[in-house]
Scaffold this active site. Structure first.
Site, short mmCIF file in Angstrom:
data_model
loop_
_atom_site.label_atom_id
_atom_site.label_comp_id
_atom_site.label_asym_id
_atom_site.label_seq_id
_atom_site.Cartn_x
_atom_site.Cartn_y
_atom_site.Cartn_z
N GLY A 70 56.73 -0.99 48.95
CA GLY A 70 57.21 -0.55 47.64
C GLY A 70 56.97 0.91 47.35
N GLY A 125 61.65 -19.71 77.42
CA GLY A 125 63.03 -20.14 77.55
C GLY A 125 64.05 -19.22 76.91
N ASP A 178 63.90 -12.59 81.43
CA ASP A 178 63.17 -13.71 80.83
C ASP A 178 62.22 -13.16 79.78
OD1 ASP A 178 61.71 -15.95 80.20
OD2 ASP A 178 60.97 -16.33 82.23
N HIS A 186 60.75 9.27 44.37
CA HIS A 186 61.87 9.03 43.48
C HIS A 186 61.68 9.78 42.15
CE1 HIS A 186 59.69 6.32 40.75
NE2 HIS A 186 59.19 5.71 41.82
N CYS A 223 54.13 5.01 44.33
CA CYS A 223 55.22 5.92 44.71
C CYS A 223 54.83 7.38 44.48
CB CYS A 223 56.47 5.60 43.91
SG CYS A 223 57.17 3.97 44.27
N TYR A 265 56.71 -4.86 35.95
CA TYR A 265 57.69 -3.83 35.59
C TYR A 265 59.02 -4.14 36.27
CZ TYR A 265 56.70 -1.85 40.24
OH TYR A 265 56.53 -1.68 41.59
N ASN A 315 56.01 10.17 42.40
CA ASN A 315 56.83 10.40 41.22
C ASN A 315 57.16 11.88 41.08
OD1 ASN A 315 56.68 7.72 40.59
ND2 ASN A 315 55.53 7.97 38.68
#
Length: 371
Positions: A296, A200, A196, A300, A318, A282, A320
Site C-alpha cells: 500500500g 509432474g 521438468d 502520490h 506513502c 479510510y 505524500n
C-alpha cells in the site's frame, strides 16, 4: 588342323546386396520428452523418404545428413502426442525397404508458463528504470528450482554481472550488484519447454523478451529532513517537501522500485483488513500515483497534508506530496525507477514485497533464498 577350345568361366554370380535396414531408436518404447528429436537411421543403403506425422496428419519438419543415412526432426514435438514415422530406404541395387514406427511423448500432469514482468508491451516505448529486476513469474509452483534456473538466460549490453534469486516457488528475479547502467539493452530467455519443473509439472513453452533501460531516475526520501530529493543521471534536479508514514504506520526503509503508475487510484484500507467502522479506516480518491510496494505504499498527491509536508510524518506509509510535486514526479518517473527511503522509523522493505530485491546485499543475493 589345330582345334582350340575356349575355356568357359565357372565363377559363380555375385550375390545381391542385402536389403537396407531402417531403425528408429525411440520407437515403441517409453514416452519421450517432446524436445527429444526423432532420429531415423538406415544401414546398408540410403533413406529415400521419411515422414513424421501426428494424429491429425500434420507433418513434423526434419532434415537428412549429407550421407543420406540419418534423418532427424528439427522442431519440438507436442506433449501427450503419438507420431507415425514412415521411412523408405534403398540399397545399392535400388531395392527398397519400407518401415513404419510409432513414437509417443510424455503427458504432464500440468504445464506452466514463464511470464515476464513488466509486460514488454507496457514499457516498449519508454523503457525501464535502472532498478527494475528481471522477473519470470511461473503459473505453477516450481519444485526443481536448480534445474529450471539452468534454462534461464540474461544477456546485457554492455555486459554486467547478475544472479537469479527465487523469491518464492513461482517468482524468480535477476539483478546485479548495482542498478543497471542507463542505456543497457537486456535480452531475457526462459528455455523451459520440456523442462521438468517438478511434481509432474513441465514448461509449457519457451519465452524471450527484450528491454531497454532508460535514463537514471532516483528519488531519495529522507525521513530526517522530510525532503524528497530527485537525481537524474546522478545530478540533483529537484527537491520537494514530503511526509512519510506516521509512527503507527511507518514507511518501509530501503530502495523501492516503481511497479505501476496510475493517474487515479481509490485507496481503501479495507483492502488490508481495516474496514469501515474500524479505527484508522479510510477511503480516498488519490491522484498521480506511483506504486512502490504491494503493502500500500505509493508516491502520490496528498493536498490534505501539505501543512505537514516537510515537517512531520502523517501518512499511512506513502510518500505524500503536494499536487504540483506529485504531478512532476508522475511525469518524470515510471516502471523500474527508484525511490530510496531512509530514516522513516519503519522496517526494511521485505524482499518478497514486489521489488524488495535491493534490500539484500550482493553477497546475500548471490547466495540465493534460504531453503
Amino acid at each position: 588342323m589345330l582345334m582350340v577350345a575356349a575355356c568357359a568361366s565357372d565363377a559363380p554370380d555375385a550375390a545381391p546386396p542385402p536389403p537396407a535396414t531402417i531403425s528408429v531408436p525411440v520407437a515403441d518404447g517409453a514416452p519421450i520428452n517432446p524436445t527429444t528429436p526423432i532420429v531415423v537411421d538406415a544401414r546398408g543403403g540410403e533413406l529415400t523418404a521419411v515422414t513424421v506425422t501426428n494424429a491429425d496428419g500434420k507433418r513434423v519438419d526434419g532434415t537428412a545428413d549429407r550421407e543420406g543415412t540419418r534423418w532427424t526432426t528439427t522442431e519440438d514435438l507436442g506433449y501427450d502426442h503419438t507420431y507415425t514415422v514412415s521411412a523408405t530406404a534403398a540399397n545399392a541395387d535400388g531395392h527398397r525397404t519400407r518401415k513404419t514406427f510409432t513414437v509417443s511423448t510424455l503427458a504432464p500432469k500440468s504445464t506452466a508458463y514463464a511470464n515476464v514482468i513488466p509486460a514488454p508491451e507496457t514499457v516498449s516505448d519508454v523503457g525501464i528504470g535502472i532498478g527494475q529486476p528481471m522477473v519470470f513469474q511461473f503459473t505453477e509452483p516450481v519444485a526443481n528450482k536448480a534445474e529450471v534456473t539452468k534454462h534461464l538466460k540474461v544477456t546485457t549490453t554492455p555486459a554486467q554481472p547478475g544472479s537469479w534469486y527465487w523469491i518464492d516457488d513461482q517468482n524468480v528475479h535477476y539483478r546485479g550488484p548495482h542498478y543497471w547502467k542507463p542505456g543497457t539493452r537486456i535480452h531475457l530467455e526462459a528455455d523451459v519447454y520440456g523442462v521438468d519443473l517438478g511434481n509432474g509439472v513441465y514448461g509449457a513453452e519457451d519465452n524471450a523478451v527484450d528491454y531497454t533501460v532508460h535514463d537514471s531516475w532516483v528519488a531519495e526520501a529522507d525521513g530526517a529532513t522530510e525532503l524528497l530529493t530527485v537525481f537524474h543521471n546522478g545530478e540533483q534536479v529537484r527537491q520537494m517537501p514530503m511526509s512519510l508514514g506516521e509512527p503507527d504506520t511507518p514507511s518501509h526503509t530501503g530502495p523501492h522500485v516503481i511497479s505501476e503508475k496510475s493517474p487515479v487510484t481509490v485507496m481503501d484500507s479495507c483492502s488490508f483488513g481495516v474496514c469501515q467502522g474500524d479505527p484508522g479506516y479510510y477511503r480516498e480518491t488519490v491522484y498521480n500515483d506511483l506504486r512502490i510496494s504491494n503493502d500500500g505504499e505509493f508516491v502520490h498527491a496528498a493536498p490534505w497534508s501539505v501543512g505537514q509536508q516537510g515537517a512531520a510524518n502523517v501518512s499511512h506509509g506513502c510518500v505524500n506530496l503536494s499536487n504540483a510535486d506529485a504531478k512532476w514526479m508522475f511525469d518524470h518517473f515510471g516502471i523500474g525507477d527508484v525511490v530510496e527511503v531512509t530514516d522513516s522509523g519503519g522496517p526494511p522493505l521485505p524482499v518478497w514485497d514486489t521489488y524488495g530485491d535491493w534490500e539484500l546485499s550482493w553477497e546475500q543475493w548471490k547466495a540465493g533464498a534460504p531453503t
